[in-house]
Enzyme design. Structure first.
Site, PDB file in Angstrom:
ATOM      1  N   TRP A 152       3.388  20.015 -25.863  1.00  0.00           N
ATOM      2  CA  TRP A 152       3.098  21.825 -26.283  1.00  0.00           C
ATOM      3  C   TRP A 152       1.883  22.166 -26.836  1.00  0.00           C
ATOM      4  CZ3 TRP A 152       2.308  21.522 -31.289  1.00  0.00           C
ATOM      5  CH2 TRP A 152       2.911  20.566 -31.969  1.00  0.00           C
ATOM      6  N   ASN A 153       1.228  20.955 -27.248  1.00  0.00           N
ATOM      7  CA  ASN A 153       0.063  21.168 -28.327  1.00  0.00           C
ATOM      8  C   ASN A 153      -1.045  21.813 -27.717  1.00  0.00           C
ATOM      9  OD1 ASN A 153      -0.329  18.646 -27.463  1.00  0.00           O
ATOM     10  ND2 ASN A 153      -1.726  17.909 -28.898  1.00  0.00           N
ATOM     11  N   LYS A 169       6.748  18.200 -15.750  1.00  0.00           N
ATOM     12  CA  LYS A 169       7.641  18.472 -16.663  1.00  0.00           C
ATOM     13  C   LYS A 169       6.885  18.917 -18.004  1.00  0.00           C
ATOM     14  CE  LYS A 169      10.296  17.073 -19.980  1.00  0.00           C
ATOM     15  NZ  LYS A 169      10.232  18.368 -20.889  1.00  0.00           N
ATOM     16  N   PRO A 170       6.235  20.379 -18.211  1.00  0.00           N
ATOM     17  CA  PRO A 170       5.823  20.712 -19.177  1.00  0.00           C
ATOM     18  C   PRO A 170       6.734  20.916 -20.423  1.00  0.00           C
ATOM     19  CG  PRO A 170       5.281  22.119 -17.484  1.00  0.00           C
ATOM     20  CD  PRO A 170       6.507  21.304 -17.061  1.00  0.00           C
ATOM     21  N   ASP A 171       6.204  20.731 -21.556  1.00  0.00           N
ATOM     22  CA  ASP A 171       7.250  21.134 -22.855  1.00  0.00           C
ATOM     23  C   ASP A 171       7.873  22.307 -22.583  1.00  0.00           C
ATOM     24  OD1 ASP A 171       7.691  21.747 -25.672  1.00  0.00           O
ATOM     25  OD2 ASP A 171       7.775  19.696 -25.642  1.00  0.00           O
ATOM     26  N   GLY A 214       2.526  12.225 -25.653  1.00  0.00           N
ATOM     27  CA  GLY A 214       3.420  12.569 -26.720  1.00  0.00           C
ATOM     28  C   GLY A 214       3.346  11.757 -27.906  1.00  0.00           C
ATOM     29  N   SER A 215       4.619  11.540 -28.365  1.00  0.00           N
ATOM     30  CA  SER A 215       4.849  10.719 -29.383  1.00  0.00           C
ATOM     31  C   SER A 215       4.979   9.200 -28.959  1.00  0.00           C
ATOM     32  CB  SER A 215       6.079  11.193 -30.271  1.00  0.00           C
ATOM     33  OG  SER A 215       7.246  10.620 -29.392  1.00  0.00           O
ATOM     34  N   GLU A 272      -0.861   8.603 -23.614  1.00  0.00           N
ATOM     35  CA  GLU A 272      -1.477   8.759 -24.790  1.00  0.00           C
ATOM     36  C   GLU A 272      -0.474   9.258 -25.961  1.00  0.00           C
ATOM     37  OE1 GLU A 272      -3.308  12.073 -26.844  1.00  0.00           O
ATOM     38  OE2 GLU A 272      -4.732  12.380 -25.188  1.00  0.00           O
ATOM     39  N   LEU A 273      -0.336   8.455 -26.944  1.00  0.00           N
ATOM     40  CA  LEU A 273       0.531   8.770 -27.957  1.00  0.00           C
ATOM     41  C   LEU A 273       0.018   9.141 -29.441  1.00  0.00           C
ATOM     42  CD1 LEU A 273       2.551   5.540 -26.881  1.00  0.00           C
ATOM     43  CD2 LEU A 273       2.438   7.856 -26.055  1.00  0.00           C
ATOM     44  N   CYS A 300      -3.822  15.430 -30.956  1.00  0.00           N
ATOM     45  CA  CYS A 300      -3.651  13.858 -31.113  1.00  0.00           C
ATOM     46  C   CYS A 300      -4.995  13.412 -31.644  1.00  0.00           C
ATOM     47  CB  CYS A 300      -3.582  13.599 -29.628  1.00  0.00           C
ATOM     48  SG  CYS A 300      -1.861  13.884 -28.783  1.00  0.00           S
ATOM     49  N   GLU A 346       2.054   9.793 -39.101  1.00  0.00           N
ATOM     50  CA  GLU A 346       1.462  10.987 -38.615  1.00  0.00           C
ATOM     51  C   GLU A 346       2.151  12.397 -39.085  1.00  0.00           C
ATOM     52  OE1 GLU A 346      -0.323  12.332 -34.323  1.00  0.00           O
ATOM     53  OE2 GLU A 346       1.523  11.241 -34.268  1.00  0.00           O
TER      54      GLU A 346
END
Length: 540
Positions: free
Chosen positions: A180-181, A204-206, A255-256, A277-278, A311, A409
């Site tokens: 979402w960011n 699948k977007p947030d 995401g996370s 990418e976390l 991120c 984080e």
């Protein structure tokens, strides 16, 4: 995007501040037909929907249709059918569509930015980064398509007699699970090279920022991409995301770290590839010879762009003892001078956090640090007078390992500042922990800074810049080391991840076996002599 009177749109939908200078009801409201037109692009037969509200004010934005398991399966059926034809489309035609997309994004950037601000709550200047980045990505891959995807000649084992070519074959259908960011950038930037390489996409977007992703799909179709080539499904990641992993030929996830582990496990079960990418706890180093004005300006962007929900933003700042006080004075002053507001207009330095959950995390981290002895040098408070999820840009000093924000984080507008006495210590502290996404170094000695960069365990390092230099240089790879992820977006790695390399070798005249009645032993001696000869001739 039209802006009718809120009363005509169905009543007073906004719940922001009453000051007309800041109240979005003064001039903006989303058109219902516009929103409905976007949400119809979601493949959904479940009859279920989820209400999404703007983080700026709490205003309802959309009822987002939810996809069933059957909808996800159907998305892959459509995508595979479209991909078979798409893979046969000449590369130059695919590139031309990307260039048309580039122009469409620039032509409609005001609309795109408006929607991003509505959904994410970020300041307009930070929303502007998104169409800019996607346009850069589209143009880069369009212009370098043949460089990355053309069949390449390689060195054959027997000079002149072995011809070797390497083809780049599309994976098939790529599953993209985006956050979402940065809802427009992350919805599109990873998928564009996948399309160019001949793949289809199921995305699948947030759920919190679905509209920006759906506008991206509309632009793809207007640029000429086949309608079924990019499918959109919606629903909780635990269900819909899992169904995508069960069917895709490759997964791209942002995401996370915790969720990334589960994605990687699911891909490993099926022996398919993934790029992740976390999370990050990114460090910035201000060396003793830094330009302090430039460093302070960069530190504000490094720490507070998109309210720290980036991120690659910085949460740990290591400053040389020789310049610590002078730098901190400048950094604190710039931070305290920042403007916050709930508006779609230009002019604010920072917007809102995305949700109550994100605000709760920021509050908990700051309160925990203060309770254990950290000092607040700027900010440190929620601002419900501006909007439901606003929090001031915050600088902490005296953060210690027993505090939650030391190693975890925050993903919010909070940065911790530390002194260092020698650069080896600063590098060691920057490398502490398990993350390794992005770092920044400020120094007027570029050669020395680049040497230090090689010691930093991060996938990207910016010198005299916060994060924009690497992130906007699309020809270079971007991604994380250690628990910040695996794989890379951008550059050749960003498109090759969506292909299988296929080696094709054509052999002439001789075979790799004894000929003309030669014994196996004689053949072995001949091949050994040939290897020695090739070494003397300097052959690889």
């Amino acid at each position: 995007m039209s802006a009718p009177n809120p009363a005509e749109a169905g009543g007073p939908l906004l719940h922001g501040p009453a000051d007309p200078e800041h109240d979005l009801t003064a001039s903006y409201a989303l058109d219902r037909s516009y929103v409905d037109g976007l949400t119809r692009r979601i493949l959904s037969t479940s009859g279920e929907s989820v209400l999404v509200r703007s983080p700026l004010t709490g205003q309802p934005l959309a009822h987002v249709p939810q996809s069933s398991d059957d909808d996800v399966a159907e998305a892959f059926v459509r995508a595979r059918r479209a991909q078979e034809a798409w893979a046969r489309t000449p590369l130059d035609e695919r590139s031309a569509m990307l260039l048309r997309l580039h122009d469409l994004i620039l032509d409609r950037q005001d609309e795109i930015i408006d929607l991003i601000v509505w959904e994410s709550g970020k300041a307009r200047k930070h929303a502007f980064d998104e169409p800019l980045h996607v346009a850069l990505t589209a143009r880069y891959y369009a212009r370098t398509a043949h460089q990355h995807l053309d069949t390449q000649r390689k060195i054959g084992v027997v000079p002149g007699l072995t011809r070797v070519e390497v083809n780049r074959v599309p994976k098939g259908v790529v599953g993209i699970i985006s956050p979402w960011n940065y809802p427009f950038t992350m919805a599109l930037c990873d998928g564009l090279p996948a399309l160019l390489a001949g793949n289809a996409v199921v995305a699948k977007p947030d759920a919190q920022t679905m509209l920006s992703a759906l506008l991206a799909v509309e632009l793809l179709e207007q640029a000429g991409f086949p309608a079924d080539l990019w499918q959109v499904v919606a629903g909780p990641g635990s269900r819909v995301g899992t169904r995508i992993i069960e069917r895709a030929d490759y997964i791209c996830f942002t995401g996370s770290t915790a969720t990334g582990r589960r994605v990687a496990q699911g891909c490993a079960e099926r022996l398919i590839g993934c790029s992740l990418e976390l999370g990050g706890k990114n460090p910035i180093l201000v060396l003793r010879d830094a330009d302090l004005e430039r460093a302070a300006e960069g530190a504000v962007r490094a720490s507070f762009s998109n309210a720290g929900q980036l991120c690659v933003s910085m949460e740990r700042m290591f400053v040389a003892d020789q310049v610590y006080d002078r730098f901190l004075e400048r950094f604190v002053a710039r931070t305290q001078a920042m403007t916050l507001g709930a508006t779609l207009e230009w002019g604010n330095d920072m917007g809102s956090l995305i949700s109550q959950e994100q605000l709760d995390t920021v509050v908990a981290h700051v309160d925990d640090a203060v309770a254990k002895g950290a000092r607040v040098l700027a900010g440190g408070k929620a601002r419900p007078d501006l909007g439901p999820y606003f929090y001031e840009p915050t600088i902490l000093e005296g953060v210690s390992p027993d505090m939650t924000c030391f190693g975890h984080e925050t993903f919010g507008p909070v940065v911790s500042v530390y002194r260092f006495h020698d650069e080896a210590d600063a590098v060691a502290r920057a490398n502490a922990g398990e993350y390794g996404l992005n770092a920044s170094i400020y120094s007027q000695d570029g050669e020395r800074a680049r040497a230090i960069a090689r010691q930093i365990k991060c996938g990207t390092v910016n010198i005299n810049e916060a994060f924009g230099a690497t992130f906007a240089s699309i020809d270079s790879p971007m991604g994380g080391m250690r628990e910040s992820g695996m794989g890379r977006r951008q550059g050749s790695e960003g498109i090759h991840r969506y292909t299988e390399s296929q080696s094709v070798a054509t052999q002439r005249l001789i075979r790799f076996a004894p000929m003309f009645g030669m014994s196996d032993e004689a053949y072995g001696k001949m091949m050994t002599a040939q290897l020695r000869l090739m070494k003397k001739l300097g052959r690889p």
